[in-house]
Design an enzyme around this catalytic site. Structure first.
Site, short mmCIF file in Angstrom:
data_model
loop_
_atom_site.label_atom_id
_atom_site.label_comp_id
_atom_site.label_asym_id
_atom_site.label_seq_id
_atom_site.Cartn_x
_atom_site.Cartn_y
_atom_site.Cartn_z
CG ASP A 87 -1.93 1.05 1.30
OD1 ASP A 87 -2.41 1.43 0.22
OD2 ASP A 87 -2.29 1.48 2.42
CD GLU A 139 -3.15 8.39 -4.59
OE1 GLU A 139 -2.87 7.39 -3.91
OE2 GLU A 139 -3.45 9.49 -4.08
CG HIS A 185 -5.31 8.20 3.44
ND1 HIS A 185 -4.64 8.81 2.42
CD2 HIS A 185 -5.52 6.92 3.04
CE1 HIS A 185 -4.44 7.94 1.44
NE2 HIS A 185 -4.97 6.78 1.79
CG HIS A 216 -6.06 4.84 -1.74
ND1 HIS A 216 -4.95 4.43 -1.03
CD2 HIS A 216 -5.99 4.22 -2.94
CE1 HIS A 216 -4.24 3.61 -1.79
NE2 HIS A 216 -4.85 3.45 -2.95
CB SER A 219 -12.32 4.22 7.07
OG SER A 219 -11.42 3.14 7.17
CG ASN A 259 -7.17 0.99 -0.42
OD1 ASN A 259 -7.49 0.02 -1.08
ND2 ASN A 259 -6.02 1.62 -0.59
CB ILE A 260 -11.17 -0.57 5.01
CG1 ILE A 260 -12.32 -0.19 4.07
CG2 ILE A 260 -11.60 -0.46 6.47
CD1 ILE A 260 -13.39 -1.24 3.93
CG ASP A 261 -5.12 1.45 8.18
OD1 ASP A 261 -5.36 0.71 9.16
OD2 ASP A 261 -4.01 2.01 8.02
P1 13P Z 1 -8.80 5.01 5.60
O1 13P Z 1 -7.94 5.92 6.44
O2 13P Z 1 -10.05 5.69 5.20
O3 13P Z 1 -9.06 3.72 6.26
O4 13P Z 1 -8.00 4.72 4.24
C1 13P Z 1 -7.07 3.67 4.16
C2 13P Z 1 -6.31 3.68 2.90
O5 13P Z 1 -6.61 4.34 1.93
C3 13P Z 1 -5.11 2.82 2.84
O6 13P Z 1 -4.40 3.00 1.67
O1 G3H Z 2 -3.21 5.12 3.59
C1 G3H Z 2 -2.55 4.94 4.61
C2 G3H Z 2 -2.85 3.75 5.42
O2 G3H Z 2 -3.86 4.02 6.34
C3 G3H Z 2 -1.60 3.25 6.07
O3 G3H Z 2 -1.25 4.04 7.15
O4 G3H Z 2 1.15 4.54 6.76
O5 G3H Z 2 0.15 4.69 9.05
O6 G3H Z 2 0.50 2.46 7.97
P1 G3H Z 2 0.23 3.92 7.77
ZN ZN Z 3 -4.50 4.99 0.90
#
Ligand code: 13P
Ligand code: G3H
Ligand code: ZN
Length: 314
Positions: A87, A139, A185, A216, A219, A259-261
């Protein structure tokens, strides 16, 4: 089945009018929660690793944990397709390291560069990845908010230009493209009413028929977790995500990977906070990490069935 690329997964998702979830993984409990949900729902799944995750957990640990997850899924009798994806690959070297170590998909994020520099960098990654059977996500356009180390203020936020998207895909040969249509994000995505530029997505789809688009910053920041965090000692007032209805709509269009983090982070933190407050006698990490893992599983299961629509598409 073992690890697969995202190629077929995203093609099927495009044709089927659904999206595959790409979930960020940083440790064993997160991987287990996601994989248990995907296996139970018979859904294809993308496990994605950021540069930050590699730094936190060590790339070897993450790779072995994912291999273990795939093996366990097979043993359960449901052999779901799993892709291992980098990612926001920040540079060619990180992409190369992931390709060489067995990732089936990488993202090169050249969105911080000029269009021409982004084309050159992406092309270089594609030329290394394709002969090795690995697919490449790229991207263009900048997402509002914080993208790893790059901080893009709201006023700088640029939506993707559909004509540029067409030229970019043609010149780079990338396999999927992340575009900026208003997502960002993190847990604070909208100051006022949530708004996504579906008109831009539609134009991109018309100009690039059949080509998989990635969303991206997708969430939904479930208010249940925000409230739980705040109730049990957290401080994240006003956190807001992309409404599930909008994600569902995007999934019926060209968006094939979502994408979900942040939702994983929120699910875990809310439940760990609750446990610490309600059961102060607990000091076994398995108790609170077990609850966090269960929360990830339930959240991912909900997404698969009610938002992405990829259940029973394995
Ligand atoms: P979120 O912060 O909305 O979960 O996005 C995650 C993401 O785009 C990871 O690449
Ligand atoms: O898009 C970013 C993701 O949420 C990853 O976050 O770089 O803190 O692991 P990170
Ligand atoms: Zn992302």
């Amino acid at each position: 089945m073992g690890l697969v690329t995202t190629k077929e997964m995203l093609e099927k998702a495009y044709k089927g009018g659904y999206a595959v979830g790409a979930f960020n993984v940083n440790n064993m409990e997160i991987i287990q929660g996601i994989m248990e949900a995907a296996t139970e729902q018979n859904a294809p799944v993308i496990l994605q690793v950021s540069a930050g995750a590699r730094k936190y957990a060590n790339p070897i640990y993450l790779k072995k944990l994912v291999e273990a997850a795939v093996e366990c899924s097979k043993l359960s009798g449901k052999d779901i397709p799993v892709a291992l994806h980098l990612d926001h690959g920040p540079d060619f070297e990180t992409c190369k390291a992931c390709i060489d170590s067995g990732f089936t998909s990488v993202m090169i994020d050249g969105s911080k560069y000029s269009f021409e520099e982004n084309v050159e960098l992406t092309k270089k990654v594609v030329e290394y990845a394709h002969p090795r059977g690995v697919v490449v996500e790229a991207e263009i356009g900048k997402l509002a908010g914080i993208e790893d180390d790059v901080n893009v203020s709201d006023t700088d936020a640029m939506y993707t230009n559909p004509d540029e998207a067409v030229e970019f895909v043609k010149r780079t040969g990338c396999d999927s493209l992340a575009i900026a249509i208003g997502t960002s994000h993190g847990a604070y995505k909208f100051k006022g009413e949530p708004k996504l530029r579906f008109d831009i997505l539609k134009k991109v789809q018309e100009k690039l028929p059949g080509f998989p688009i990635v969303l991206h910053g997708a969430s939904s920041v479930p208010q249940e977790f925000v409230e739980m965090c705040n109730e049990y000692g957290g401080n994240i007032p006003g956190a807001k995500g992309v409404p599930e209805e909008m994600l569902k709509e995007a999934a019926t269009m060209a968006v094939c990977k979502i994408n979900i983090d942040s939702d994983i982070r929120l699910a875990m933190t809310a439940n760990i906070r609750k446990c610490f407050v309600e059961e102060p006698e607990v000091f076994d990490p398995r108790t609170y990490l077990g609850k966090a893992r269960e929360a990830v599983k339930n959240m991912v299961s909900h997404k698969i069935v009610n938002v992405l629509g990829c259940n029973n598409k394995a």
